[in-house]
Design a protein around this motif. Structure first.
Motif, PDB file in Angstrom:
ATOM      1  N   ILE A 183       0.911  -1.214   0.067  1.00 58.63           N
ATOM      2  CA  ILE A 183       0.057   0.067  -0.121  1.00 58.63           C
ATOM      3  C   ILE A 183       0.756   1.148  -0.088  1.00 58.63           C
ATOM      4  CG2 ILE A 183      -1.927   1.260   1.050  1.00 58.63           C
ATOM      5  CD1 ILE A 183      -2.586  -1.642   0.177  1.00 58.63           C
ATOM      6  N   GLY A 237      -5.230   5.467   2.713  1.00 53.80           N
ATOM      7  CA  GLY A 237      -4.179   4.701   2.596  1.00 53.80           C
ATOM      8  C   GLY A 237      -4.088   3.837   3.927  1.00 53.80           C
ATOM      9  N   PHE A 289      -1.202  -1.227  -4.421  1.00 48.11           N
ATOM     10  CA  PHE A 289      -2.295  -0.236  -4.432  1.00 48.11           C
ATOM     11  C   PHE A 289      -1.592   1.129  -4.058  1.00 48.11           C
ATOM     12  CE2 PHE A 289      -7.035   0.069  -3.252  1.00 48.11           C
ATOM     13  CZ  PHE A 289      -7.072   1.321  -3.997  1.00 48.11           C
ATOM     14  N   VAL A 305      -2.205   4.797  -3.534  1.00 46.73           N
ATOM     15  CA  VAL A 305      -3.183   5.544  -3.127  1.00 46.73           C
ATOM     16  C   VAL A 305      -2.692   7.237  -3.021  1.00 46.73           C
ATOM     17  CG1 VAL A 305      -4.360   6.063  -0.874  1.00 46.73           C
ATOM     18  CG2 VAL A 305      -3.596   3.793  -1.506  1.00 46.73           C
ATOM     19  N   MET A 323      -5.393   4.672  -7.038  1.00 47.33           N
ATOM     20  CA  MET A 323      -6.579   5.530  -6.397  1.00 47.33           C
ATOM     21  C   MET A 323      -6.880   6.342  -7.343  1.00 47.33           C
ATOM     22  SD  MET A 323      -8.563   5.532  -3.793  1.00 47.33           S
ATOM     23  CE  MET A 323      -7.652   5.042  -2.298  1.00 47.33           C
ATOM     24  N   PRO A 374     -13.088   5.965  -4.457  1.00 50.82           N
ATOM     25  CA  PRO A 374     -13.237   5.731  -2.862  1.00 50.82           C
ATOM     26  C   PRO A 374     -14.542   5.907  -2.427  1.00 50.82           C
ATOM     27  CG  PRO A 374     -11.633   7.380  -2.983  1.00 50.82           C
ATOM     28  CD  PRO A 374     -11.820   7.028  -4.260  1.00 50.82           C
ATOM     29  N   VAL A 432     -13.091   1.802   2.906  1.00 48.12           N
ATOM     30  CA  VAL A 432     -11.678   1.145   2.604  1.00 48.12           C
ATOM     31  C   VAL A 432     -12.433  -0.505   2.850  1.00 48.12           C
ATOM     32  CG1 VAL A 432     -10.061   2.656   3.523  1.00 48.12           C
ATOM     33  CG2 VAL A 432     -11.244   1.227   5.196  1.00 48.12           C
TER      34      VAL A 432
END
Length: 228
Positions: A10, A18, A80, A82, A132, A180, A200
């Protein structure tokens, strides 16, 4: 790590979404490597055997290359990215200083793709690379205007991510662009629709359900496909 235990990297996990993703994947039994740009007490408070914390600035190519070397041959079921900024997001494009607009574009669009390119060899078979994004990056759904520089940076990210997926289509790479929701964070503000936990949890569900699907997908935290 057991053969069945999934792992995630992440990128941009010092706070907000995050940090929430780190908490969520740890709670679901994943091993997590989390990055911060500067030391985060909130991230440090999650310390456990299942969490590795690294420091990197995704706008610094040398720092990204150094992180790649430090992490060694580890492959991840999920990477991922973010990290992002929303500097002067409420100002129209013509009043935002050129240097500010350029930095938003670099951090939100160019740097995530450069990171993806540097780390695509670390996506495990059957894994995914997630970025993201935002519904504000949808050109088709822009009916209200506003957030002009931020919108443009996320639209650019979407375009670059599709090109990235096409460029590497022979590998079957899986690229997820994830909105998100409008979340109550420092960026989203107190009037936003949902809290971090809702966002999340939804994003983690979407990621787990779509791991390894080839090509690029643009979806929200509920799994609904968004118009480009």
């Amino acid at each position: 790590m057991s053969a069945s235990q999934k792992s995630a990297l992440i990128v941009g996990a010092s706070r907000g979404l995050g940090l929430g993703l780190v908490e969520t994947f740890l709670a679901r039994g994943w091993r997590v490597t989390a990055t911060q740009r500067t030391p985060s007490p909130q991230l440090a408070a999650l310390a456990s055997d299942a969490l590795r914390i690294e420091t990197v600035d995704i706008d610094d190519d040398a720092a990204v290359a150094d992180l790649h070397a430090r992490l060694g041959p580890q492959a991840y079921d999920l990477i991922f990215v973010v990290a992002g900024v929303a500097t002067q997001a409420h100002d129209p494009a013509h009043v935002v200083p050129r240097a500010v607009a350029a930095q938003v574009y670099l951090t939100n669009a160019i740097s995530p793709i450069r990171f993806a390119e540097a780390f695509r060899d670390r996506v495990a078979p059957g894994g995914s690379l997630a970025l993201m994004s935002s519904i504000l990056g949808s050109v088709a759904l822009n009916e209200s205007g506003g957030w002009e520089i931020y919108r443009a940076s996320k639209a650019a990210l979407n375009t670059l991510a599709r090109s990235f997926a096409i460029r590497h289509s022979d590998t079957g790479i899986s690229v997820l662009l994830v909105h998100p929701g409008w979340v109550r964070t420092d960026m989203g503000g107190a009037e936003a629709d949902i809290d971090v936990a809702t966002s999340v949890a939804g994003m983690a569900d979407v990621v787990e359900a779509r791991l390894g699907r080839p090509g690029s997908q643009y979806v929200d935290y509920r799994g609904e496909t968004l118009a480009w």
